[in-house]
Design a protein around this motif. Structure first.
Motif, PDB file in Angstrom:
ATOM      1  N   LEU A   1      46.685  50.719  34.171  1.00 16.18           N
ATOM      2  CA  LEU A   1      45.995  50.015  33.100  1.00 16.18           C
ATOM      3  C   LEU A   1      45.312  48.752  33.613  1.00 16.18           C
ATOM      4  O   LEU A   1      44.167  48.462  33.262  1.00 16.18           O
ATOM      5  N   ALA A   2      46.016  47.994  34.450  1.00 18.79           N
ATOM      6  CA  ALA A   2      45.415  46.780  35.014  1.00 18.79           C
ATOM      7  C   ALA A   2      44.174  47.117  35.837  1.00 18.79           C
ATOM      8  O   ALA A   2      43.148  46.432  35.744  1.00 18.79           O
ATOM      9  N   ASP A   3      44.241  48.187  36.619  1.00 13.09           N
ATOM     10  CA  ASP A   3      43.093  48.597  37.429  1.00 13.09           C
ATOM     11  C   ASP A   3      41.937  49.052  36.541  1.00 13.09           C
ATOM     12  O   ASP A   3      40.772  48.742  36.813  1.00 13.09           O
ATOM     13  N   ALA A   4      42.249  49.812  35.481  1.00  5.58           N
ATOM     14  CA  ALA A   4      41.202  50.340  34.603  1.00  5.58           C
ATOM     15  C   ALA A   4      40.501  49.222  33.847  1.00  5.58           C
ATOM     16  O   ALA A   4      39.269  49.222  33.702  1.00  5.58           O
ATOM     17  N   LEU A   5      41.276  48.262  33.356  1.00  7.54           N
ATOM     18  CA  LEU A   5      40.681  47.135  32.636  1.00  7.54           C
ATOM     19  C   LEU A   5      39.777  46.316  33.560  1.00  7.54           C
ATOM     20  O   LEU A   5      38.679  45.905  33.173  1.00  7.54           O
ATOM     21  N   THR A   6      40.239  46.076  34.766  1.00  8.63           N
ATOM     22  CA  THR A   6      39.448  45.311  35.725  1.00  8.63           C
ATOM     23  C   THR A   6      38.154  46.043  36.058  1.00  8.63           C
ATOM     24  O   THR A   6      37.075  45.429  36.109  1.00  8.63           O
ATOM     25  N   ALA A   7      38.241  47.361  36.271  1.00 11.28           N
ATOM     26  CA  ALA A   7      37.054  48.150  36.594  1.00 11.28           C
ATOM     27  C   ALA A   7      36.067  48.172  35.427  1.00 11.28           C
ATOM     28  O   ALA A   7      34.858  48.311  35.631  1.00 11.28           O
ATOM     29  N   ALA A   8      36.580  48.017  34.183  1.00  7.84           N
ATOM     30  CA  ALA A   8      35.735  48.032  32.993  1.00  7.84           C
ATOM     31  C   ALA A   8      35.156  46.657  32.680  1.00  7.84           C
ATOM     32  O   ALA A   8      34.511  46.473  31.652  1.00  7.84           O
ATOM     33  N   GLY A   9      35.402  45.681  33.557  1.00  4.94           N
ATOM     34  CA  GLY A   9      34.855  44.348  33.336  1.00  4.94           C
ATOM     35  C   GLY A   9      35.777  43.422  32.574  1.00  4.94           C
ATOM     36  O   GLY A   9      35.360  42.337  32.157  1.00  4.94           O
ATOM     37  N   ARG A  10      37.023  43.825  32.381  1.00  4.75           N
ATOM     38  CA  ARG A  10      38.019  42.976  31.742  1.00  4.75           C
ATOM     39  C   ARG A  10      39.095  42.644  32.787  1.00  4.75           C
ATOM     40  O   ARG A  10      40.099  43.349  32.891  1.00  4.75           O
ATOM     41  N   PRO A  11      38.885  41.621  33.622  1.00 10.72           N
ATOM     42  CA  PRO A  11      39.839  41.320  34.692  1.00 10.72           C
ATOM     43  C   PRO A  11      41.273  41.245  34.178  1.00 10.72           C
ATOM     44  O   PRO A  11      41.566  40.540  33.222  1.00 10.72           O
ATOM     45  N   ALA A  12      42.138  42.006  34.810  1.00 15.67           N
ATOM     46  CA  ALA A  12      43.537  42.076  34.390  1.00 15.67           C
ATOM     47  C   ALA A  12      44.430  42.012  35.614  1.00 15.67           C
ATOM     48  O   ALA A  12      44.009  42.324  36.733  1.00 15.67           O
ATOM     49  N   ARG A  13      45.667  41.606  35.386  1.00 13.83           N
ATOM     50  CA  ARG A  13      46.615  41.519  36.491  1.00 13.83           C
ATOM     51  C   ARG A  13      47.942  42.141  36.091  1.00 13.83           C
ATOM     52  O   ARG A  13      48.477  41.865  35.018  1.00 13.83           O
ATOM     53  N   TYR A  14      48.449  42.987  36.967  1.00 13.08           N
ATOM     54  CA  TYR A  14      49.764  43.605  36.767  1.00 13.08           C
ATOM     55  C   TYR A  14      50.852  42.565  37.015  1.00 13.08           C
ATOM     56  O   TYR A  14      50.809  41.827  37.989  1.00 13.08           O
ATOM     57  N   ARG A  15      51.844  42.523  36.110  1.00 13.96           N
ATOM     58  CA  ARG A  15      52.962  41.598  36.280  1.00 13.96           C
ATOM     59  C   ARG A  15      54.254  42.360  36.022  1.00 13.96           C
ATOM     60  O   ARG A  15      54.429  42.976  34.969  1.00 13.96           O
ATOM     61  N   ARG A  16      55.155  42.321  36.981  1.00 13.87           N
ATOM     62  CA  ARG A  16      56.434  43.012  36.837  1.00 13.87           C
ATOM     63  C   ARG A  16      57.502  41.987  36.459  1.00 13.87           C
ATOM     64  O   ARG A  16      57.847  41.114  37.255  1.00 13.87           O
ATOM     65  N   ASN A  17      58.014  42.118  35.251  1.00 17.20           N
ATOM     66  CA  ASN A  17      58.989  41.154  34.746  1.00 17.20           C
ATOM     67  C   ASN A  17      60.397  41.733  34.846  1.00 17.20           C
ATOM     68  O   ASN A  17      61.042  42.055  33.839  1.00 17.20           O
ATOM     69  N   ALA A  18      60.851  41.869  36.071  1.00 19.73           N
ATOM     70  CA  ALA A  18      62.160  42.470  36.302  1.00 19.73           C
ATOM     71  C   ALA A  18      63.276  41.486  35.966  1.00 19.73           C
ATOM     72  O   ALA A  18      63.091  40.264  35.980  1.00 19.73           O
TER      73      ALA A  18
END
Length: 259
Positions: free
Chosen positions: A34-51
């Motif tokens: 999802l983070a990659d898809a949003l970024t590729a669509a022009g909506r910069p996103a970052r994956y965050r793992r909240n372990a």
């Protein structure tokens, strides 16, 4: 109290999206996608793992000759460590995305801690956890990846990096469905292939993203008009552990509004 909303707020920016669910439901895979898809669509996103650090505690316990983390620090000690570590992870993730302006795609969120507490039977800890986590904004969309605990167990054993018992997975599945926030989650049938799950998630987000920015290709998902409402059959119900067979039911797409 956050109020669920089924409509897209014009061109409001998606600030926080959370993916939650039991171990083996595919949260990490889908959050990365999802983070990659949003970024590729022009909506910069970052994956965050909240372990929560439970896996790390389990490995430490094994090195010290204990069967699991609970036997090492006790149930209350484990829940306290989990709650604090996850709180810190979420706080850092939110601050980072606030400073960078990126959409935070959260692999786990506060609901995961509440479910963990319930699954461990430490209900008195939930009140304390909620008091600490209440400072965090409610994600605009929270996806609950629903999967049969038996299938989740099979996936975990297949990846071979950790181990969970069927008892724990079933208890966690029940805990998620018992949370007061459960009606506001967007349910996703995570028993399907990873590609199909990705399509489900992106189809839900098409009602929030401007037509030019949603992650699906235009030929696959027509862009909704500005006043479009989510599809009426987009939500899935999750049966009890003994009846597990995810099925589509009528109902509006539910997205959490920020408090």
């Amino acid at each position: 109290m956050a109020k669920p909303s089924g409509t897209r707020r014009g061109r409001a920016r998606l600030r926080t999206i959370a993916l939650i669910g039991i171990d083996g439901s595919g949260k990490t895979t889908q959050a990365h996608r999802l983070a990659d898809a949003l970024t590729a669509a022009g909506r910069p996103a970052r994956y965050r793992r909240n372990a929560s650090g439970r896996r790390w505690l389990g490995r430490l316990a094994h090195r010290l000759g204990r069967p699991d983390a609970q036997r090492l620090v006790g149930r209350d000690g484990m829940l306290a460590v989990e709650s604090v570590l996850r709180w810190l992870a979420i706080a850092i993730a939110l601050l980072s995305c606030l400073l960078t302006g990126r959409t935070a795609v959260m692999d786990r969120y506060s609901a995961c801690q509440y479910a963990s507490i319930r699954a461990h039977g430490g209900h008195r800890w939930e009140r304390l956890a909620r008091a600490g986590y209440r400072f965090f904004p409610t994600p605009q969309v929270t996806f609950l990846l629903a999967v049969d605990p038996q299938e989740a167990y099979r996936r975990i054993e297949l990846r071979g990096t950790d181990h969970e018992t069927m008892t724990w997975l079933t208890a966690a599945d029940t805990a998620y469905r018992a949370l007061p926030e459960y009606p506001t989650f967007v349910l996703v049938d995570a028993s399907r292939s990873a590609e199909e799950v990705t399509e489900q998630i992106q189809a839900h987000l098409a009602t929030w993203l401007p037509p030019a920015a949603h992650p699906s290709r235009p030929s696959e998902t027509p862009a909704p008009p500005s006043d479009a409402r989510p599809p009426s059959d987009a939500t899935l119900s999750v049966p009890t552990a003994g009846e597990w067979a995810v099925r589509a039911v009528a109902g509006p797409l539910v997205a959490q509004a920020r408090p």
